[in-house]
Write a protein that holds these residues in place. Structure first.
Motif, short mmCIF file in Angstrom:
data_model
loop_
_atom_site.label_atom_id
_atom_site.label_comp_id
_atom_site.label_asym_id
_atom_site.label_seq_id
_atom_site.Cartn_x
_atom_site.Cartn_y
_atom_site.Cartn_z
N SER A 27 0.85 -1.19 0.00
CA SER A 27 0.00 0.00 0.00
C SER A 27 0.89 1.24 0.00
O SER A 27 2.11 1.15 0.15
CB SER A 27 -0.93 0.01 1.22
N THR A 28 0.23 2.39 -0.15
CA THR A 28 0.93 3.67 -0.19
C THR A 28 0.56 4.50 1.03
O THR A 28 -0.61 4.81 1.23
CB THR A 28 0.57 4.45 -1.46
N TYR A 59 5.24 3.46 7.59
CA TYR A 59 5.03 2.00 7.53
C TYR A 59 3.93 1.57 8.51
O TYR A 59 3.02 0.80 8.15
CB TYR A 59 6.34 1.30 7.86
N ASP A 60 4.00 2.10 9.73
CA ASP A 60 3.05 1.71 10.77
C ASP A 60 1.63 2.19 10.46
O ASP A 60 0.65 1.59 10.92
CB ASP A 60 3.48 2.25 12.13
N ASN A 61 1.51 3.28 9.69
CA ASN A 61 0.20 3.85 9.39
C ASN A 61 -0.29 3.50 7.99
O ASN A 61 -1.10 4.21 7.40
CB ASN A 61 0.24 5.37 9.57
N SER A 62 0.21 2.40 7.47
CA SER A 62 -0.29 1.89 6.18
C SER A 62 -0.34 0.37 6.29
O SER A 62 0.14 -0.21 7.25
CB SER A 62 0.64 2.30 5.03
N SER A 63 -0.92 -0.26 5.28
CA SER A 63 -1.05 -1.72 5.32
C SER A 63 0.04 -2.42 4.52
O SER A 63 -0.06 -3.61 4.22
CB SER A 63 -2.43 -2.15 4.79
N THR A 64 1.09 -1.67 4.15
CA THR A 64 2.19 -2.32 3.44
C THR A 64 2.93 -3.27 4.38
O THR A 64 2.84 -3.15 5.60
CB THR A 64 3.16 -1.27 2.85
N LYS A 85 16.04 -8.89 -3.96
CA LYS A 85 17.33 -9.29 -3.38
C LYS A 85 17.67 -8.44 -2.16
O LYS A 85 18.83 -8.31 -1.77
CB LYS A 85 18.44 -9.17 -4.43
N MET A 86 16.64 -7.90 -1.54
CA MET A 86 16.77 -7.12 -0.32
C MET A 86 15.42 -7.19 0.38
O MET A 86 14.42 -7.54 -0.23
CB MET A 86 17.10 -5.66 -0.63
N GLU A 87 15.38 -6.91 1.67
CA GLU A 87 14.09 -6.82 2.36
C GLU A 87 13.47 -5.47 2.02
O GLU A 87 14.13 -4.42 2.11
CB GLU A 87 14.28 -6.97 3.86
N ALA A 88 12.21 -5.48 1.63
CA ALA A 88 11.55 -4.23 1.22
C ALA A 88 10.04 -4.40 1.28
O ALA A 88 9.52 -5.52 1.34
CB ALA A 88 11.99 -3.84 -0.18
N CYS A 89 9.33 -3.28 1.27
CA CYS A 89 7.87 -3.30 1.14
C CYS A 89 7.51 -2.66 -0.20
O CYS A 89 8.37 -2.13 -0.91
CB CYS A 89 7.21 -2.57 2.31
N VAL A 107 1.77 -3.76 -6.73
CA VAL A 107 2.69 -4.89 -6.82
C VAL A 107 2.12 -6.08 -6.06
O VAL A 107 1.67 -5.94 -4.92
CB VAL A 107 4.08 -4.53 -6.23
N CYS A 108 2.13 -7.24 -6.70
CA CYS A 108 1.75 -8.50 -6.04
C CYS A 108 3.02 -9.23 -5.65
O CYS A 108 3.91 -9.44 -6.48
CB CYS A 108 0.91 -9.36 -6.96
N ALA A 109 3.12 -9.59 -4.38
CA ALA A 109 4.29 -10.31 -3.87
C ALA A 109 3.96 -11.80 -3.74
O ALA A 109 2.95 -12.16 -3.14
CB ALA A 109 4.71 -9.75 -2.52
N ILE A 110 4.83 -12.65 -4.31
CA ILE A 110 4.71 -14.09 -4.18
C ILE A 110 5.84 -14.53 -3.26
O ILE A 110 7.02 -14.52 -3.63
CB ILE A 110 4.82 -14.79 -5.55
N LEU A 111 5.48 -14.87 -2.03
CA LEU A 111 6.49 -15.14 -1.01
C LEU A 111 7.18 -16.49 -1.24
O LEU A 111 6.58 -17.41 -1.81
CB LEU A 111 5.86 -15.09 0.38
N PRO A 112 8.45 -16.60 -0.80
CA PRO A 112 9.22 -17.83 -1.06
C PRO A 112 8.60 -19.07 -0.43
O PRO A 112 8.03 -19.02 0.66
CB PRO A 112 10.59 -17.53 -0.44
N ASN A 113 8.73 -20.18 -1.15
CA ASN A 113 8.39 -21.51 -0.66
C ASN A 113 9.62 -22.37 -0.87
O ASN A 113 10.10 -22.48 -2.01
CB ASN A 113 7.19 -22.07 -1.44
#
Length: 382
Positions: A29-30, A69-74, A98-102, A107-113
């Motif tokens: 989110s923004t 960050y705390d005041n959004s749903s990202t 290749k880094m931790e980020a929001c 953007v749709c994030a597909i988390l690692p399995n």
């Protein structure tokens, strides 16, 4: 969203998976744009969909604060998350984090399995790019959604080792392409320093209009003889005002501009400029500037790329031939220009070699992509 119900032959030792069955997905989110405290001096990497034009994301252009960050749903996503742009200019593009980020909501994030190689998943989604673009350019701009991406079906080898082997072929090519781009960024930085040292530091440089030192022409309609790819008959590049692939639009059989030149986007990405060392054809919304003095194209490109153009036009912003022709710039005498070119030319030649190599590598990757991701080609384990 349309289903990707394309009939597929599933190779022996492969299986079909649905994204939602094996991966957790999410979107960001923004933070409220009007809240300066959500952005100023932020140190949390925050990615928008426009940054998903490269295969790997090692850094981001934007940051938010902890308060934002705390005041959004990202959400923060881990390394090796696959990111897919859902709308905008990069809709359908996939990248590996290749880094931790929001991210923002586009953007749709597909988390690692751990049972699946993230690179293989990224490249497999790349094979669906045209399909995804077709969805995102329909009458409803929100057709490409997180729900739709969750519904995508991919075919993958059962063996994680084979997934890694296949993806590594494409990754090797992409890493070399990325390295060449990084080298060119460094070379361009050197070129700016050389320009400052040899020319901008010179006292009392004469001012001349661009129209005095160069011929300025506006691009015309696309030639009738046209090919989207380079062929024996059509081997002259056609350039537009776009930025992807340096504005390459296609190929034709006869050049309109022969000498070393600079092209400048007249609409859209106004002011975006490129050196052109080979004969070419500019088309509408692109201006071609050909210096009258041999070797001045490097310096002229350096000057133009540093300009901020006024974006005029009541209906559509545009840059015209008269406007750019009447711009005055400091211009060195022939002796200084000759000395400058002796140092700058080898750097430009290295940059162009890397660009040419990347064109070859990109073609190889694009040809291998569907073969490897659909099981039509295999990789020798040795």
């Amino acid at each position: 969203m349309k289903k990707n119900k394309r009939k597929r032959i599933i190779p022996h030792g492969w299986k079909e998976i649905k994204i939602s069955d094996v991966f957790e997905t999410s979107s960001g989110s923004t933070p409220t744009a009007s809240k300066q405290e959500y952005y100023e001096n932020g140190d949390i990497p925050w990615i928008n969909s426009g940054e998903l034009a490269k295969p790997y994301i090692y850094r981001t252009n934007n940051f938010i604060t902890k308060e934002g960050y705390d005041n959004s749903s990202t959400k923060m996503y881990p390394i090796d998350t696959v990111l897919v742009a859902m709308y905008g200019a990069t809709a359908g593009k996939a990248s590996i984090l290749k880094m931790e980020a929001c991210t923002n909501q586009a953007v749709c994030a597909i988390l690692p399995n751990p049972d699946y190689d993230p690179l293989f998943i990224k490249y497999s989604i790349d094979t669906l790019y045209d399909y995804l673009v077709g969805l995102s350019t329909g009458s409803a701009r929100d057709n490409l959604s997180q729900a739709g991406i969750k519904d995508l079906k991919l075919i993958v080898p059962n063996s994680l080792k084979e997934q890694k082997q296949l993806a590594s072929v494409l990754a090797t090519l992409d890493k070399k392409i990325t390295l060449n781009r990084q080298i060119n960024d460094n070379l361009e930085a050197q070129l700016r320093l050389i320009t400052s040292r040899y020319i901008f530091s010179c006292p009392n440089l004469e001012k001349k209009r661009i129209g005095e030192i160069a011929t300025v022409k506006a691009g015309g309609d696309c030639p009738i003889t046209f090919s989207k790819t380079r062929t024996r008959k059509c081997n002259i590049p056609i350039f537009s005002n776009g930025t992807e692939d340096r504005g390459l639009y296609g190929f034709t059989n006869k050049a309109k501009i022969e000498g070393h030149s600079i092209t400048v986007a007249a609409r859209g990405t106004i002011g975006y400029c490129e050196r052109r060392l080979m004969p070419f054809v500019p088309i509408i919304r692109l201006l071609a500037i050909t210096p009258k003095e041999d070797g001045a194209y490097i310096y002229l490109h350096q000057v133009i790329r540093g300009m901020k153009f006024n974006k005029n036009g009541s209906v559509q912003q545009q840059l015209t031939v008269p406007e750019i022709s009447f711009i005055e710039i400091p211009y060195p005498h022939s002796g200084i220009l000759h000395e400058y070119n002796n140092v700058a030319s080898p750097i430009v030649e290295m940059i162009e070699r890397n660009i040419s190599e990347n064109e070859i590598l990109t073609k190889q990757r694009d040809e291998l992509l569907p073969l490897l991701m659909n099981g039509q080609a295999s990789v020798n384990s040795d």
